[in-house]
Motif scaffolding. Structure first.
Motif, PDB file in Angstrom:
ATOM      1  N   ARG B  21      35.267  38.339  33.947  1.00 50.71           N
ATOM      2  CA  ARG B  21      35.654  38.447  35.162  1.00 50.71           C
ATOM      3  C   ARG B  21      34.576  38.320  37.322  1.00 50.71           C
ATOM      4  NH1 ARG B  21      40.930  38.911  38.465  1.00 50.71           N
ATOM      5  NH2 ARG B  21      41.638  38.296  36.477  1.00 50.71           N
ATOM      6  N   ARG B  22      33.304  39.746  36.416  1.00 51.09           N
ATOM      7  CA  ARG B  22      33.320  39.916  37.910  1.00 51.09           C
ATOM      8  C   ARG B  22      31.814  38.549  38.019  1.00 51.09           C
ATOM      9  NH1 ARG B  22      30.675  46.234  36.397  1.00 51.09           N
ATOM     10  NH2 ARG B  22      32.856  47.098  36.762  1.00 51.09           N
ATOM     11  N   ALA B  84      41.187  47.494  36.758  1.00 54.31           N
ATOM     12  CA  ALA B  84      42.445  47.116  37.876  1.00 54.31           C
ATOM     13  C   ALA B  84      41.310  46.920  39.316  1.00 54.31           C
ATOM     14  CB  ALA B  84      42.934  48.615  37.951  1.00 54.31           C
ATOM     15  N   GLU B  85      40.300  47.192  39.360  1.00 56.13           N
ATOM     16  CA  GLU B  85      39.667  47.018  40.531  1.00 56.13           C
ATOM     17  C   GLU B  85      39.414  45.969  41.325  1.00 56.13           C
ATOM     18  OE1 GLU B  85      35.699  49.774  40.076  1.00 56.13           O
ATOM     19  OE2 GLU B  85      36.549  51.156  40.524  1.00 56.13           O
ATOM     20  N   ILE B  86      39.343  45.437  39.750  1.00 56.06           N
ATOM     21  CA  ILE B  86      38.845  43.451  40.095  1.00 56.06           C
ATOM     22  C   ILE B  86      40.324  42.774  39.596  1.00 56.06           C
ATOM     23  CG2 ILE B  86      36.311  43.135  40.047  1.00 56.06           C
ATOM     24  CD1 ILE B  86      36.787  43.459  36.710  1.00 56.06           C
ATOM     25  N   ASP B  87      41.358  43.553  39.499  1.00 54.91           N
ATOM     26  CA  ASP B  87      42.549  43.661  40.138  1.00 54.91           C
ATOM     27  C   ASP B  87      42.964  42.172  37.727  1.00 54.91           C
ATOM     28  OD1 ASP B  87      43.989  43.550  41.428  1.00 54.91           O
ATOM     29  OD2 ASP B  87      42.766  41.746  42.767  1.00 54.91           O
ATOM     30  N   LEU B  88      41.990  43.045  37.374  1.00 56.59           N
ATOM     31  CA  LEU B  88      41.863  42.400  35.322  1.00 56.59           C
ATOM     32  C   LEU B  88      43.053  43.838  35.157  1.00 56.59           C
ATOM     33  CD1 LEU B  88      40.538  40.341  34.298  1.00 56.59           C
ATOM     34  CD2 LEU B  88      38.875  42.226  33.812  1.00 56.59           C
ATOM     35  N   PRO B  89      44.502  43.088  34.259  1.00 61.02           N
ATOM     36  CA  PRO B  89      44.989  43.825  33.467  1.00 61.02           C
ATOM     37  C   PRO B  89      44.787  43.958  32.146  1.00 61.02           C
ATOM     38  CG  PRO B  89      45.567  41.385  33.772  1.00 61.02           C
ATOM     39  CD  PRO B  89      44.855  41.608  34.258  1.00 61.02           C
TER      40      PRO B  89
END
Lengths: 239, 239
Positions: B21-22, B84-89
């Motif tokens: 994700r990053r 959560a900081e990168i909106d990943l469930p």
């Protein structure tokens, strides 16, 4: 590591057809061939031809470049002889020409499904190895795309929408301009080594090797970022 | 030019999930994102786990690394907070673990259809975002692959044949060893710039830029090989 090979190409270009085969002959002998990713890029030799136009290529070439039809026919026979040297079927005489924009759009659709290479082979075979004209015949184009494994309704809706994948074609052509590409085929290996034209197989082999040797890797960033290894997932302490 | 990004990864690895994700956040902001090709490579964190084994990951980690279960649970909550900081469930608690060889084989099948990235997202979501166990449940694996757009019968026949795409998995792992990779995620940009671990988005942005700037191109071979341009197809005179 994966080395990307970008190949700018046009369906109207016999040397693109030959160059692809010569490149593939080099690739088949390359020790790290499984690490090579090929991306076909769009380049229209003549974007001014109206869509739907078609005709015998020798007459078109003779008219456009002011040479006798006999010379255009002789050129075709010369290319056929070169194709025969690498066992590539080539119909010397009778192939047509036309606007390739829709074909390039379909090649980008095919890329989205991992079928770009087989689609390009189908287009080349349709144009150079099969006496049936391939330009200006939408149903022929649909049949080639379906043979390449594309979904028929997706092919038809792509052809129906003139903007579908059009920006991808234009972006490829813009990048070719930025690179100073004036003719095709044009190959770039690992973003760094360029080969222009249907060069001998040995040249492609050399470019593959040069791009492959472009190592070892340089580490960017911390060496101790959060990672998982055989000893578990190490969470670095906050700095 | 296309820049290839190789990412070694395992489904069992939460930092691979976060790192993907990053990286994607960096890619989304990268001006030349359309020129980036991502290739996911196989890396099994623990190939010794028997196929079909499954269990709660916290107990497995606690047992394997000799730490209290409470610490393993706290680690999971820490990773969930980073996710959560990168909106990943991220389901902190309850995910299972297991042998990922078949998943890697299916990722190579997916790659052959241009669906590797969506397949990996499906596997990650199945493991980290969904409380239903994903290891040791063949039907769940089939469902994830079909949701990713793969053909169900091809998925089943791949799972039935333990050698299907197995060499691709082994080749990826062999190359990771040659690179000295001991943990994942491990990223290589343009075959040259490596990023180890789930680094900050800015590190991925820097690596993308470094790999992209690895130009201009060097010409290999003749400049006047057979090519087609706006002025026709030039056949070089025999030398």
């Amino acid at each position: 590591m994966t080395v990307a090979v970008d190949i700018w190409t046009d369906i109207n270009c016999p040397f693109c057809y030959l160059g692809k085969r010569r490149f593939e002959l080099a690739l088949a002998e390359f020790a790290h061939r499984d690490e090579i990713t090929v991306v076909h890029r769009s380049f229209e030799l003549d974007p001014t031809i109206p869509a739907g136009t078609s005709g015998t290529v020798e007459e078109h070439i003779a008219h456009r470049y002011g040479i006798p039809v006999e010379q255009a026919q002789a050129n075709e026979r010369g290319i056929a002889a070169q194709a025969a040297e690498i066992d590539l079927p080539y119909q010397a005489g009778g192939r047509d020409y036309g606007n390739s924009f829709d074909m390039h759009r379909l090649l980008h659709l095919a890329a989205a499904h991992g079928k770009q290479d087989v689609m390009l082979d189908g287009l080349y075979a349709g144009n150079f190895a099969d006496p049936t004209p391939v330009f200006g015949d939408r149903e022929r184009l649909v049949a080639i795309a379906v043979s390449a494994g594309l979904d028929e309704s997706e092919v038809r809706s792509t052809l129906d929408d003139p903007e579908a994948y059009a920006d991808d074609v234009r972006r490829d052509e813009q990048q070719a301009r930025e690179l100073g590409v004036t003719g095709v085929p044009f190959f770039v290996f690992g973003g760094k080594y360029a080969v222009s034209g249907a060069q001998p197989t040995e040249t492609f082999a050399r470019a593959l090797q040069l791009a492959w040797e472009e190592r070892p890797v340089t580490i960017v960033g911390d060496q101790d970022a959060a990672a998982c290894g055989p000893d578990g997932c190490a969470v670095p302490s906050p700095s």
